[in-house]
Design an enzyme around this catalytic site. Sequence first.
Site, PDB file in Angstrom:
ATOM      1  N   GLN A   9      46.734 -72.060 -24.095  1.00 47.65           N
ATOM      2  CA  GLN A   9      47.301 -72.488 -25.368  1.00 47.65           C
ATOM      3  C   GLN A   9      46.447 -73.576 -26.020  1.00 47.65           C
ATOM      4  OE1 GLN A   9      51.465 -72.357 -24.771  1.00 47.65           O
ATOM      5  NE2 GLN A   9      51.970 -73.302 -26.707  1.00 47.65           N
ATOM      6  N   SER A  88      46.064 -72.019 -17.345  1.00 41.66           N
ATOM      7  CA  SER A  88      47.485 -71.922 -17.671  1.00 41.66           C
ATOM      8  C   SER A  88      47.852 -70.503 -18.108  1.00 41.66           C
ATOM      9  CB  SER A  88      47.845 -72.978 -18.732  1.00 41.66           C
ATOM     10  OG  SER A  88      49.222 -73.024 -18.959  1.00 41.66           O
ATOM     11  N   LEU A  89      48.217 -70.313 -19.378  1.00 39.77           N
ATOM     12  CA  LEU A  89      48.499 -68.971 -19.902  1.00 39.77           C
ATOM     13  C   LEU A  89      47.349 -68.008 -19.588  1.00 39.77           C
ATOM     14  CD1 LEU A  89      49.551 -66.811 -22.030  1.00 39.77           C
ATOM     15  CD2 LEU A  89      48.243 -68.133 -23.694  1.00 39.77           C
ATOM     16  N   ARG A 113      57.610 -65.526 -20.615  1.00 33.32           N
ATOM     17  CA  ARG A 113      57.206 -66.896 -20.286  1.00 33.32           C
ATOM     18  C   ARG A 113      57.305 -67.790 -21.523  1.00 33.32           C
ATOM     19  NH1 ARG A 113      52.085 -69.853 -20.291  1.00 33.32           N
ATOM     20  NH2 ARG A 113      51.751 -71.030 -18.355  1.00 33.32           N
ATOM     21  N   HIS A 195      53.983 -77.547 -17.514  1.00 28.77           N
ATOM     22  CA  HIS A 195      53.499 -77.887 -16.157  1.00 28.77           C
ATOM     23  C   HIS A 195      54.102 -79.188 -15.639  1.00 28.77           C
ATOM     24  CE1 HIS A 195      50.812 -74.504 -16.371  1.00 28.77           C
ATOM     25  NE2 HIS A 195      50.430 -74.920 -17.560  1.00 28.77           N
TER      26      HIS A 195
END
Length: 291
Positions: A9, A88-89, A113, A195
């Site tokens: 992101q 992450s993503l 998600r 997170h």
Amino acid sequence: MKAFVFPGQGAQFVGMGKDLYENSALAKEMFEKANEILGFRITDLMFAGTDEDLRQTKVTQPAIFLHSVILAKTMGEKFAPEMVAGHSLGEFSALVAAGALSFEDGLKLVYARAMAMQKACEATPSTMAAVLNLSDEKVEEICAGIDDVVVPANYNCPGQIVISGTESGIDTACEQLLAAGAKRALKLKVGGAFHSPVMEPARAELAEAINATEFHKPICPVYQNVNAKPETEPAVIKENLIAQLTAPVRWTQSVINMIADGANDFTEVGPGAVLQGLIKKVDKNVATQGA
């Protein structure tokens, strides 16, 4: 050895993926399939929406995933990874590109998600902040000493950590980090504390969706955010993917481990060039480029 990495992101921009859609029949077919799965024309928002449209978590996450995965698929034989990782993503993009997940299942999980994270953000006002030029240990120590929820969330590169927590926790941490000598402790324009423990409701929701999805053995090791280690076992990959929502992204450690295991050429697949910059800060001698 060739490593392929996938952004998370923040890498989005208006117009992303438009050239792929217009110049590749395969890309057009995959984008249209995505519109169908999502139930709205995400391509309209990606190609001609506003920054505001793209900043919504429910749009940002599938948009970056689509740009990354479709770009990898259109590379043909040039996409020949000996290892992959995603920030992450981006871990979802990496898993689909490496064959651990189907395109359709990957997109459905990314959307689930995004929606779960959006819900968790709305339930608890929270945010994130970037901290520059302070050791990981010092940041960890300061966060641990604050009563509010505030934790290291992204270990991006040496001297750059993102922290995550409640609004008041982040404010307190930023004051203390600056007092301890951080060059900057800057709040980010994000929807919430990704997170961190604030994401626990989202983690529980996503766990159900991940456990109900079929995963396969990837074509190469996937260095996962949670432990920065190479994984190929579907059951372990699932567990790590579930844990990822409330655990820090160990990007610095992932890059160090990939280099130690022989990676000397990194290709970033997706919008932007953020990861290339972070990798160079870990080791300026490795080759980096965009796809």
